[in-house]
Design an enzyme around this catalytic site. Sequence first.
Site, mmCIF file in Angstrom:
data_model
loop_
_atom_site.group_PDB
_atom_site.id
_atom_site.type_symbol
_atom_site.label_atom_id
_atom_site.label_comp_id
_atom_site.label_asym_id
_atom_site.label_seq_id
_atom_site.Cartn_x
_atom_site.Cartn_y
_atom_site.Cartn_z
ATOM 1 N N ASN A 214 -6.968 -11.356 -10.800
ATOM 2 C CA ASN A 214 -7.559 -12.678 -10.962
ATOM 3 C C ASN A 214 -6.455 -13.700 -11.193
ATOM 4 O OD1 ASN A 214 -7.054 -12.809 -13.966
ATOM 5 N ND2 ASN A 214 -8.437 -11.041 -13.900
ATOM 6 N N ASP A 283 -13.282 -6.657 -14.384
ATOM 7 C CA ASP A 283 -14.522 -5.963 -14.747
ATOM 8 C C ASP A 283 -14.674 -4.627 -14.020
ATOM 9 O OD1 ASP A 283 -15.435 -7.954 -16.504
ATOM 10 O OD2 ASP A 283 -16.157 -9.153 -14.823
ATOM 11 N N LYS A 293 -0.663 3.381 1.937
ATOM 12 C CA LYS A 293 -1.188 2.063 2.273
ATOM 13 C C LYS A 293 -2.359 2.184 3.258
ATOM 14 C CE LYS A 293 0.032 -2.301 4.486
ATOM 15 N NZ LYS A 293 1.074 -3.072 5.208
ATOM 16 N N PRO A 310 -13.403 -0.125 -18.634
ATOM 17 C CA PRO A 310 -13.794 -0.086 -20.046
ATOM 18 C C PRO A 310 -13.839 -1.496 -20.630
ATOM 19 C CG PRO A 310 -11.516 0.644 -19.765
ATOM 20 C CD PRO A 310 -12.111 0.545 -18.396
ATOM 21 N N ASP A 311 -14.760 -1.709 -21.550
ATOM 22 C CA ASP A 311 -14.881 -3.001 -22.237
ATOM 23 C C ASP A 311 -13.958 -2.966 -23.452
ATOM 24 O OD1 ASP A 311 -15.649 -5.252 -23.702
ATOM 25 O OD2 ASP A 311 -17.689 -5.167 -22.902
ATOM 26 N N ILE A 312 -12.767 -3.501 -23.284
ATOM 27 C CA ILE A 312 -11.724 -3.359 -24.301
ATOM 28 C C ILE A 312 -12.132 -3.989 -25.619
ATOM 29 C CG2 ILE A 312 -9.350 -3.975 -24.917
ATOM 30 C CD1 ILE A 312 -8.680 -3.796 -21.927
ATOM 31 N N ILE A 313 -12.585 -5.237 -25.579
ATOM 32 C CA ILE A 313 -12.854 -5.927 -26.847
ATOM 33 C C ILE A 313 -14.059 -5.341 -27.562
ATOM 34 C CG2 ILE A 313 -14.327 -7.799 -25.961
ATOM 35 C CD1 ILE A 313 -12.479 -9.632 -27.794
ATOM 36 N N PHE A 328 -12.603 -14.142 -25.837
ATOM 37 C CA PHE A 328 -12.586 -15.328 -24.984
ATOM 38 C C PHE A 328 -13.715 -15.200 -23.966
ATOM 39 C CE2 PHE A 328 -8.642 -16.553 -26.768
ATOM 40 C CZ PHE A 328 -8.355 -17.842 -26.333
ATOM 41 N N LYS A 342 -22.235 -13.083 -25.390
ATOM 42 C CA LYS A 342 -21.099 -12.156 -25.490
ATOM 43 C C LYS A 342 -20.704 -11.935 -26.950
ATOM 44 C CE LYS A 342 -16.430 -11.524 -23.552
ATOM 45 N NZ LYS A 342 -15.405 -12.128 -22.658
#
Length: 408
Positions: A214, A283, A293, A310-313, A328, A342
């Site tokens: 991103n 995500d 390649k 994985p959802d780290i936070i 954030f 959230k």
Amino acid sequence: MKTLNQRRILLGISGGIAAYKSAELTRLLIKAGAEVRVVMTDAACEFIRPLTLQALSGHPVHQHLLDPEAEAGMGHIELARWAELILIAPASANLIARLCHGFADDLLTTLCLASRAPVLLAPAMNQAMWRHPQTQTNVAQLQQRGVQILGPDSGEQACGDLGPGRMLEPEALVAAIRPPEQNCATASSLRGRKVMITAGPTREALDPVRYISNHSSGKMGYALAQAALEAGAEVHLVSGPVHLQTPAGVVYHPVESAEEMLAACLAQLKACDLFIGAAAVADYRPVAVAEQKLKKGAEELMELRLTKNPDIIAQVAAQTPKPFTVGFAAETQNLLAYARSKLARKGLDMIIANDVSAPGIGFNSDENAVTLITADSETHFATQSKSILAKTLIEYIAAQLPSPSIKS
């Protein structure tokens, strides 16, 4: 809260397009409890009318050194004695040069010579003028004499240039002149605390050459790491790939993927007091990574199978003991609603929401505007440099941290 209660501030305004910000600065100073008297140079009056400042300050604006009515009582000397602090915002290159060389050829420069009050300057000028060796020499000499320089900020300028020279935003200037006892954070507000901050993007490999990622630059996370370090914390920065210099004194943990970031966070989480998840974690990641390649074939479409990262936070917030956890929310619509969802869903103590679709702020920008949200409050911070914003956010967060003896 009136953090500048009855403090007598002489606000000097010199010529420059940033003079329009002085109206808001006057309003905020008075809102904070200060008594404000405004002095304008002739050039400043070309950018903003004295009547505006008179209406906001509640007092006549002082413009002329040889004012017959004022001089009947040596008005400029009385004004110099009245001031407890002199703040010049904006301070043009010309004004800085005249102050450096001791000129007293108008009311504002004369007051600076005649007053014993501390002098603070908020420079505002074209980036080339700010970078000019003579300007830098003038600024250095003023600093040696005890003059405090606030800023300048970096970013897009009225002339279209990019670089340093923007006047700090009024909110940042008010924060800079608050008495130390009124600041939530000081140089030791996080002393003895371990702080972990994630920053930047993650890269999820498709093959040895390509990846999913991103637009995150990491600037906000790195600014928070610097601010936490200055507040006395032991800072661990877990960062995806960025083109930024790690603040000296910060413990740096470079990672690539979301899984690597999670592993690094959990490995260092022991005894962590504060966790700030500023990274833009992908995500999803590919189900399988090609060993070689991927080659373009004759088909028009290529299907890519993805699986959730994985959802780290959320995993950090679920730990026992749990660090004070700040997330954030970078959104493009329904900002506050998504952020509040959230906050509750992931068990966070606080979330910082910003609209990354807004022009000039967010990803890759030097500036940001955010709303800090807790279970029962919302605090909005207008557009300002990420470095200044980071210090303010660390102040707010530090004030909310539980005592180490009762940390859960």
